[in-house]
Enzyme design. Structure first.
Site, PDB file in Angstrom:
ATOM      1  N   ARG A  69       0.832  -1.204   0.000  1.00  7.47           N
ATOM      2  CA  ARG A  69       0.000   0.000   0.000  1.00  7.47           C
ATOM      3  C   ARG A  69       0.862   1.246   0.000  1.00  7.47           C
ATOM      4  O   ARG A  69       1.844   1.335   0.737  1.00  7.47           O
ATOM      5  CB  ARG A  69      -0.920   0.005   1.235  1.00  7.47           C
ATOM      6  CG  ARG A  69      -1.818  -1.217   1.233  1.00  7.47           C
ATOM      7  CD  ARG A  69      -2.882  -1.166   2.282  1.00  7.47           C
ATOM      8  NE  ARG A  69      -3.655  -2.392   2.232  1.00  7.47           N
ATOM      9  CZ  ARG A  69      -4.637  -2.708   3.059  1.00  7.47           C
ATOM     10  NH1 ARG A  69      -4.978  -1.856   4.014  1.00  7.47           N
ATOM     11  NH2 ARG A  69      -5.286  -3.836   2.935  1.00  7.47           N
ATOM     12  N   ARG A  74       2.213   0.870  10.278  1.00  7.06           N
ATOM     13  CA  ARG A  74       1.766   1.275   8.941  1.00  7.06           C
ATOM     14  C   ARG A  74       2.937   1.234   7.968  1.00  7.06           C
ATOM     15  O   ARG A  74       3.752   2.136   7.929  1.00  7.06           O
ATOM     16  CB  ARG A  74       1.167   2.685   9.012  1.00  7.06           C
ATOM     17  CG  ARG A  74       0.390   3.113   7.767  1.00  7.06           C
ATOM     18  CD  ARG A  74      -0.231   4.492   7.955  1.00  7.06           C
ATOM     19  NE  ARG A  74      -1.184   4.498   9.067  1.00  7.06           N
ATOM     20  CZ  ARG A  74      -2.462   4.136   8.950  1.00  7.06           C
ATOM     21  NH1 ARG A  74      -2.945   3.776   7.789  1.00  7.06           N
ATOM     22  NH2 ARG A  74      -3.245   4.150  10.000  1.00  7.06           N
ATOM     23  N   GLU A 124      -6.517  -1.241  15.149  1.00  7.10           N
ATOM     24  CA  GLU A 124      -7.122  -2.171  14.192  1.00  7.10           C
ATOM     25  C   GLU A 124      -6.145  -3.279  13.804  1.00  7.10           C
ATOM     26  O   GLU A 124      -4.988  -3.030  13.485  1.00  7.10           O
ATOM     27  CB  GLU A 124      -7.537  -1.396  12.942  1.00  7.10           C
ATOM     28  CG  GLU A 124      -8.113  -2.291  11.864  1.00  7.10           C
ATOM     29  CD  GLU A 124      -8.371  -1.538  10.553  1.00  7.10           C
ATOM     30  OE1 GLU A 124      -8.588  -0.310  10.610  1.00  7.10           O
ATOM     31  OE2 GLU A 124      -8.346  -2.183   9.499  1.00  7.10           O
ATOM     32  N   SER A 169     -10.250  -6.252   9.705  1.00  9.13           N
ATOM     33  CA  SER A 169     -11.444  -5.539   9.264  1.00  9.13           C
ATOM     34  C   SER A 169     -12.257  -6.545   8.466  1.00  9.13           C
ATOM     35  O   SER A 169     -11.776  -7.089   7.485  1.00  9.13           O
ATOM     36  CB  SER A 169     -11.020  -4.353   8.400  1.00  9.13           C
ATOM     37  OG  SER A 169     -12.115  -3.517   8.151  1.00  9.13           O
ATOM     38  N   ARG A 191       0.922  -6.582  12.489  1.00  7.84           N
ATOM     39  CA  ARG A 191       0.312  -5.957  13.661  1.00  7.84           C
ATOM     40  C   ARG A 191       0.094  -6.981  14.774  1.00  7.84           C
ATOM     41  O   ARG A 191       0.120  -6.631  15.957  1.00  7.84           O
ATOM     42  CB  ARG A 191      -1.012  -5.285  13.275  1.00  7.84           C
ATOM     43  CG  ARG A 191      -0.781  -4.015  12.459  1.00  7.84           C
ATOM     44  CD  ARG A 191      -2.043  -3.219  12.268  1.00  7.84           C
ATOM     45  NE  ARG A 191      -1.782  -2.040  11.440  1.00  7.84           N
ATOM     46  CZ  ARG A 191      -2.697  -1.142  11.099  1.00  7.84           C
ATOM     47  NH1 ARG A 191      -3.949  -1.293  11.513  1.00  7.84           N
ATOM     48  NH2 ARG A 191      -2.372  -0.114  10.357  1.00  7.84           N
TER      49      ARG A 191
END
Length: 427
Positions: free
Chosen positions: A262, A277, A349, A352, A391
């Site tokens: 990403r 991130r 998070e 999801s 994560r």
RNA sequence: GGAGAGAUGCCGGAGUGGUCGAACGGGCUCGCCUGGAAAGUGAGUGUGCGGUUUAUCCCGUACCGAGGGUUCGAAUCCCUCUCUCUCCGCCA
């Protein structure tokens, strides 16, 4: 993509639904384009019909030796105006298509109102936060103590937002991915898949990353446009693109462990420290393809499968129902799983899980044959992270840290680490 | 990278300019036959879009790998691309 038929007949209801998520649907310009389209299409098709009739008559006339000059003349006229009409129609249709491709999914009724993160609703909180009894170190610090995370080396070769994992950190990371895959395959009945990490633009469009979010993905330079997958959702869900699935095969349940890429455009300055991130991270992704009447149940189930990993790792987490405004473009309903991070004293998070209804299926032309109607009908798609591996590594390190910086290995991972129960600092 | 062959409906496979949405076979669906089944036999069996209706029916249109072109008319002719297969080379 929304159902064009439904949109046509319920335009205002669609607009007010989309307003829930803060999307402005321009009723007037839509109505104008749609009106023109209808008229042009009728005109174009009747010209085509005339052309076909003439062509047939010319063929028959010629074979009987008749004079067909008049017919030829008319046919030439028809051809000329047909050329103009169909060009105009094509333009309008692509305008409409562009509008539809850039319109997000409808919001499910069950989704809480609200436009911001603060409006999300915590549904349940599971597990106990560790009573560390000392000031929690964050994963960057812990990684350094174990000589297991090298952000500088990664930055030298790849730039910001990359990491090199070494030694016990690399192994723990691998163990997590393996454990997740095994659990979903053995306990939850998913079929493991190994998929391409680069896909064509149409695959990205199928799941909704394109055309609107091109700048969030990495595009490969080369003869053909290809994108690095931002999630295994793209290749897994596209397995059913252009397919008609037998009812007996549903639901399809797939799991894959892949890297995700990403660009994190628009995230400047956000989570710049550590592994939270990154431009590249790994994820174990769950995808279910279900018949519409069973998709809601599949969605809840898939969410529980992702939760099962957190529970097995004994990581404290909470389940959050995203409010309308926080939903992703393609989702009609989403639960985020947020894990407790002691160093940040907050939930972050880690998964999801989303229900897309037929939104992705319509873009992909993914259908099943409904035995009741014997007709192909659109499928429903559901996916969720089960879980984001990087994560999860962060969460394990922070929640299982000891005063001396050593890490207790969660029980379920010990078998994957040759029976090791603690990762010591001085090894 | 070089040489060649191919891509048609759920599957196999015809079709080289008109009446082809597409022969034929298989499969599937619904009948007949049968105590039941097999065999046999009759009929049916694509999708998208639009109009109309809105439960259907019906009508029009498009679709024979994708895109463009020639033509009054293209599954059929021409061009470009993609994919698959075979042989050679190279390579993890």
């Amino acid at each position: 993509m929304l159902d064009p038929n439904f949109l046509r007949q319920n335009t205002e209801a669609v607009a007010s639904n989309l307003a829930r998520r803060g999307h402005h649907f321009d009723l007037e310009s839509y109505a104008a384009i749609e009106k023109q389209r209808k008229q042009l299409q009728v005109e174009t098709e009747s010209l085509q019909s005339r052309r076909n009739t003439l062509a047939k008559a010319i063929g028959q006339g010629k074979s009987q030796g008749d004079n067909v000059d008049d017919l030829l003349a008319e046919s030439a006229e028809v051809g000329e105006s047909l050329k103009q009409k169909s060009a105009a129609l094509e333009g309008l249709q692509s305008e409409l298509e562009a509008l539809l491709l850039n319109t997000p999914n409808l919001v499910a009724d069950a989704v809480p109102d609200g436009l911001e993160e603060a409006d999300n609703v915590v549904i349940r909180e599971v597990g106990e936060r560790p009573g560390l009894g000392f000031e929690a170190r964050d994963h960057v610090e812990l990684g350094a103590m174990h000589a297991g995370m090298d952000f500088e080396a990664a930055a030298r070769m790849s730039g910001a937002r990359f990491v090199v994992l070494r030694g016990s950190m690399a192994r723990l990371h691998r163990a997590l991915a393996q454990f997740m895959l095994d659990t979903h395959v053995n306990q939850h009945g998913y079929e493991e898949a190994n998929v391409p990490f680069m896909v064509l633009p149409q695959a990205m469009q199928g799941t909704g990353q394109l055309p609107k979010f091109a700048d969030e993905a990495f595009e490969i330079q080369g003869e053909h446009a290809r994108f690095l997958i931002p999630t295994a959702e793209v290749p897994l869900t596209n397995l059913v693109a252009d397919q008609i699935i037998d009812a007996g095969e549903l639901p399809l349940k797939w799991v894959a462990h892949t890297p995700c890429f990403r660009s994190e455009a628009g995230a400047y300055g956000k989570d710049t420290r550590g592994m939270i991130r990154q431009h590249q991270f790994e994820k174990v992704e769950l995808v279910q393809i279900a018949r519409p009447d069973q998709s809601q149940e599949a969605f809840e189930q898939l969410t529980s499968h992702a939760e099962a990993i957190l529970q097995a790792l004994k990581l404290p987490y909470r389940v959050v129902a995203l409010c309308a405004g926080d939903l992703g473009f393609s989702a009609q309903q989403t639960y985020d799983l947020e894990v407790w991070l002691p160093s940040q004293k907050t939930h972050r998070e880690i998964s999801s899980c989303s229900h897309f209804g037929d939104f992705q299926a319509r873009r992909m032309k993914a259908r099943w044959r409904n035995p009741e109607t014997n007709k192909p009908e659109l499928l429903h798609t559901i996916n969720g992270s089960g879980l984001a591996v990087g994560r999860t590594l962060v969460a394990v390190l922070e929640n299982y840290q000891q005063r001396d910086g050593s890490i207790v290995v969660p029980e379920v991972l010990q078998a994957y680490l040759g029976g090791q129960t603690v990762l010591s600092v001085n090894v």
